[in-house]
Each structure stands twice: as structure tokens, then as C-alpha cells.
Design a protein around this motif. Structure first.
Motif, PDB file in Angstrom:
ATOM      1  N   GLU A 165       0.837  -1.196   0.000  1.00 26.10           N
ATOM      2  CA  GLU A 165       0.000   0.000   0.000  1.00 26.10           C
ATOM      3  C   GLU A 165       0.873   1.247   0.000  1.00 26.10           C
ATOM      4  O   GLU A 165       2.055   1.190   0.367  1.00 26.10           O
ATOM      5  CB  GLU A 165      -0.914   0.008   1.241  1.00 26.10           C
ATOM      6  N   PRO A 166       0.325   2.391  -0.398  1.00 22.70           N
ATOM      7  CA  PRO A 166       1.097   3.639  -0.320  1.00 22.70           C
ATOM      8  C   PRO A 166       1.508   3.899   1.114  1.00 22.70           C
ATOM      9  O   PRO A 166       0.732   3.642   2.042  1.00 22.70           O
ATOM     10  CB  PRO A 166       0.107   4.709  -0.819  1.00 22.70           C
ATOM     11  N   PRO A 167       2.727   4.365   1.333  1.00 22.00           N
ATOM     12  CA  PRO A 167       3.198   4.583   2.700  1.00 22.00           C
ATOM     13  C   PRO A 167       2.343   5.597   3.441  1.00 22.00           C
ATOM     14  O   PRO A 167       1.888   6.589   2.876  1.00 22.00           O
ATOM     15  CB  PRO A 167       4.632   5.106   2.500  1.00 22.00           C
ATOM     16  N   GLY A 168       2.109   5.318   4.725  1.00 19.42           N
ATOM     17  CA  GLY A 168       1.315   6.241   5.533  1.00 19.42           C
ATOM     18  C   GLY A 168       2.183   7.334   6.122  1.00 19.42           C
ATOM     19  O   GLY A 168       3.396   7.381   5.904  1.00 19.42           O
ATOM     20  N   GLY A 169       1.571   8.201   6.875  1.00 16.49           N
ATOM     21  CA  GLY A 169       2.317   9.310   7.453  1.00 16.49           C
ATOM     22  C   GLY A 169       2.212   9.341   8.954  1.00 16.49           C
ATOM     23  O   GLY A 169       1.867  10.363   9.532  1.00 16.49           O
ATOM     24  N   GLY A 170       2.467   8.192   9.566  1.00 17.30           N
ATOM     25  CA  GLY A 170       2.293   8.092  11.011  1.00 17.30           C
ATOM     26  C   GLY A 170       3.533   8.408  11.819  1.00 17.30           C
ATOM     27  O   GLY A 170       3.598   8.078  12.991  1.00 17.30           O
ATOM     28  N   GLU A 171       4.553   9.003  11.179  1.00 19.73           N
ATOM     29  CA  GLU A 171       5.783   9.277  11.888  1.00 19.73           C
ATOM     30  C   GLU A 171       5.732  10.667  12.531  1.00 19.73           C
ATOM     31  O   GLU A 171       5.512  11.659  11.838  1.00 19.73           O
ATOM     32  CB  GLU A 171       6.997   9.195  10.950  1.00 19.73           C
ATOM     33  N   SER A 172       5.917  10.722  13.831  1.00 21.66           N
ATOM     34  CA  SER A 172       6.015  12.002  14.532  1.00 21.66           C
ATOM     35  C   SER A 172       6.845  11.770  15.779  1.00 21.66           C
ATOM     36  O   SER A 172       6.985  10.637  16.250  1.00 21.66           O
ATOM     37  CB  SER A 172       4.634  12.544  14.889  1.00 21.66           C
ATOM     38  N   TRP A 173       7.400  12.865  16.311  1.00 23.66           N
ATOM     39  CA  TRP A 173       8.238  12.728  17.492  1.00 23.66           C
ATOM     40  C   TRP A 173       7.417  12.282  18.707  1.00 23.66           C
ATOM     41  O   TRP A 173       7.918  11.545  19.557  1.00 23.66           O
ATOM     42  CB  TRP A 173       8.942  14.054  17.769  1.00 23.66           C
TER      43      TRP A 173
END
Length: 302
Positions: A106-114
């Protein structure tokens, strides 16, 4: 044994409360920051709550004294809980692995945060501390349910480590413009699913062995035999068997003594041999002894 059981109950209660708190934190953080790996870890923790409740219940049952319907005690209740934990871990491993494989296509998600990374690090440190604590208590009191809870914490350490690695790689990828870094999360999750599956297999195999009356280690049996040989009244060792019954051991021995001994002498020898083994191994709670006659002209096999 009572103090040890109390320590085990406390360890499981601490684990249960911790799992509830961590489940809420991970699920909330996963939903808030749209982090699949944190959400998956939170769902895994929700399963841990069920496993910990099973461990707590079984630990309470296992300490009940023997009764008419359960003459050998209730120790195997802990083994049943251990098997239940193994099933929970196996299902969690398959679910995490499936989610990871699906994410790769699947298209990569954007769950990266500090903040998401901070939640994952908090979970990792918390679970590592719980694992060290419960594994020490479990080994000290020889409780299968506490040990299973400890290994469940270890599986969570793996899962949280995957979250830390996946989110960390994603953050680093954003900074360095690495497109492949967006898939660090599912790759780490898949590796962790394999580790958790292996852990579930080991716990399940041990539980099945005990439920199927698997014998204790050959080394322990040899120690029991050597103890019997120290008694001058024992002229022949016919059989020595022992099996784990949850957090304690039941020993079954057959020995030959001189055939001219009285019933009272045989009774005294049985009590002496039972105390000999139980003093050597505090995990033994029952020694069943069968006395066979030994002829004076028969070769001494001890």
C-alpha cells in the motif's frame, strides 16, 4: 510457598494494570498520529489484557489445596493459562505479520512524529522493566503463569522495538528524503511477528509437555536416585519418575527393602525417603512411594 504465591499475584496485578494503561496510550497515540505500527501494538496489548487476566485467575486457582475432585492439587491451572497466553501471542504474531505484509503493498502512511516515537520509547522501556521484574519473580516462585506473563512482556518489547525502529526510520527518511524509509515500519513489524511467533511456540510446547505428563529433566531424576542410594535400607531402585504439576513437582518411586521388615519399619522408611527428597528439592510437594520386597540373597543394585 505462600509468600512466593503472593509475590506472583502482585507481579501479575502490576502487569495487568500496566497493560491497561499502555493499551489506552498506544491506541490513542496510534489514532491521533495515524501510526499503523502504534495502533497494531495497542491492539496487541489489548490481547495481553485477556492473557494477563487468565494468568491472574489461574494463579489464584493453582494455590487452592487439593480436594476430593482434584487430589493432586490445582497446579495445572497455571499451565492452562500458559497455553492460553501462547495462543494469544500466536494470534497477535499472525495479525501483526499480516498487517505488515499488507502495508508493504500500500502507499506509505504518514504516522511518523516525534510524539509517536516518544510513546513507542515509553512502551519499550516500561515493558522491558516489566519483563525483568516478572521473569525474576516467576523463576523465584516457579510459577508458570508468571513466567508466561513475563514472556508476553518480552513479546511486547519486540513489538515496541519494532515501533521505535519503524517510526525512527520514517522520521530519518523524511529528513534525508529517503523514499524507502517509509517502509521501515512494516518491515520491522514483520520481523517482530516472526520473533513473537517463535516465542509463542516455545511457551505452547512447554505447556503441552506438562499437560501430557512430560517427565522432569534426566539430571533431576538422577539427583533423586542418588539421594535414594544414600539410605542404607534401600537395597534396590526399581523406578523413579517425576512430573511437573504447574508450579510444583510430584515424584513417584519404587524401591526394594529387606523382605523381613515390618509394616511399621516400611512406613518409617517411606516417610524418611519422602522427607529426603522434599528437603533436597523445595519444588516437590508430593512423593508417592511403593515398597517392594528384597531377598537377602538377591544382588544389591544400589
Amino acid at each position: 510457598m505462600a509468600n512466593g504465591h503472593h509475590s506472583g499475584i502482585i507481579a501479575i496485578w502490576i502487569s495487568l494494570i500496566s497493560n491497561i494503561i499502555l493499551t489506552v496510550v498506544k491506541v490513542a497515540a496510534g489514532l491521533l498520529f495515524s501510526s499503523p505500527v502504534l495502533l497494531a501494538d495497542g491492539v496487541h496489548n489489548a490481547g495481553d489484557i485477556l492473557a494477563t487476566i487468565a494468568a491472574l485467575t489461574s494463579s489464584m486457582i493453582s494455590n487452592k489445596p487439593a480436594d476430593r475432585d482434584h487430589p493432586y492439587g490445582h497446579g495445572k491451572a497455571e499451565v492452562v493459562a500458559s497455553a492460553f497466553v501462547a495462543v494469544i501471542l500466536a494470534l497477535a504474531a499472525l495479525w501483526i505479520g499480516g498487517q505488515a505484509v499488507q502495508a508493504l503493498f500500500e502507499p506509505p502512511g504518514g504516522g511518523e512524529s516525534w510524539l509517536a516515537l516518544g510513546a513507542a520509547v515509553l512502551s519499550l522501556l516500561w515493558k522491558q522493566a516489566l519483563y525483568v521484574y516478572t521473569i525474576r519473580v516467576g523463576k523465584a516462585v516457579n510459577s508458570k503463569s508468571v513466567l508466561a506473563t513475563a514472556y508476553d512482556h518480552l513479546a511486547d518489547v519486540y513489538a515496541s522495538l519494532a515501533a521505535v525502529i519503524g517510526i525512527g526510520i520514517g522520521l530519518l527518511g523524511h529528513r534525508l528524503d529517503w523514499e524507502w524509509a517509509a517502509y521501515g515500519d512494516p518491515i520491522a513489524g514483520f520481523i517482530v511477528s516472526l520473533l513473537v511467533l517463535k516465542l509463542a511456540y516455545n511457551i505452547g510446547r512447554e505447556a503441552v509437555d506438562i499437560l501430557m505428563e512430560h517427565t522432569v529433566s534426566p539430571e533431576k531424576l538422577a539427583h533423586y536416585e542418588n539421594l535414594l542410594r544414600t539410605d542404607m535400607d534401600v537395597k534396590r531402585i526399581d523406578r523413579v519418575r517425576a512430573r511437573e504439576h504447574g508450579h510444583y513437582i510430584i515424584v513417584d518411586i519404587r524401591v526394594g527393602i529387606p523382605n523381613h521388615y515390618t509394616i511399621q519399619q516400611g512406613h518409617d522408611i517411606s516417610r524418611k525417603l519422602k522427607r529426603l527428597i522434599m528437603d533436597y528439592d523445595p519444588d516437590v510437594v508430593e512423593v508417592m512411594i511403593h515398597l517392594n520386597p528384597w531377598e537377602a540373597d538377591e544382588p544389591n543394585s544400589v
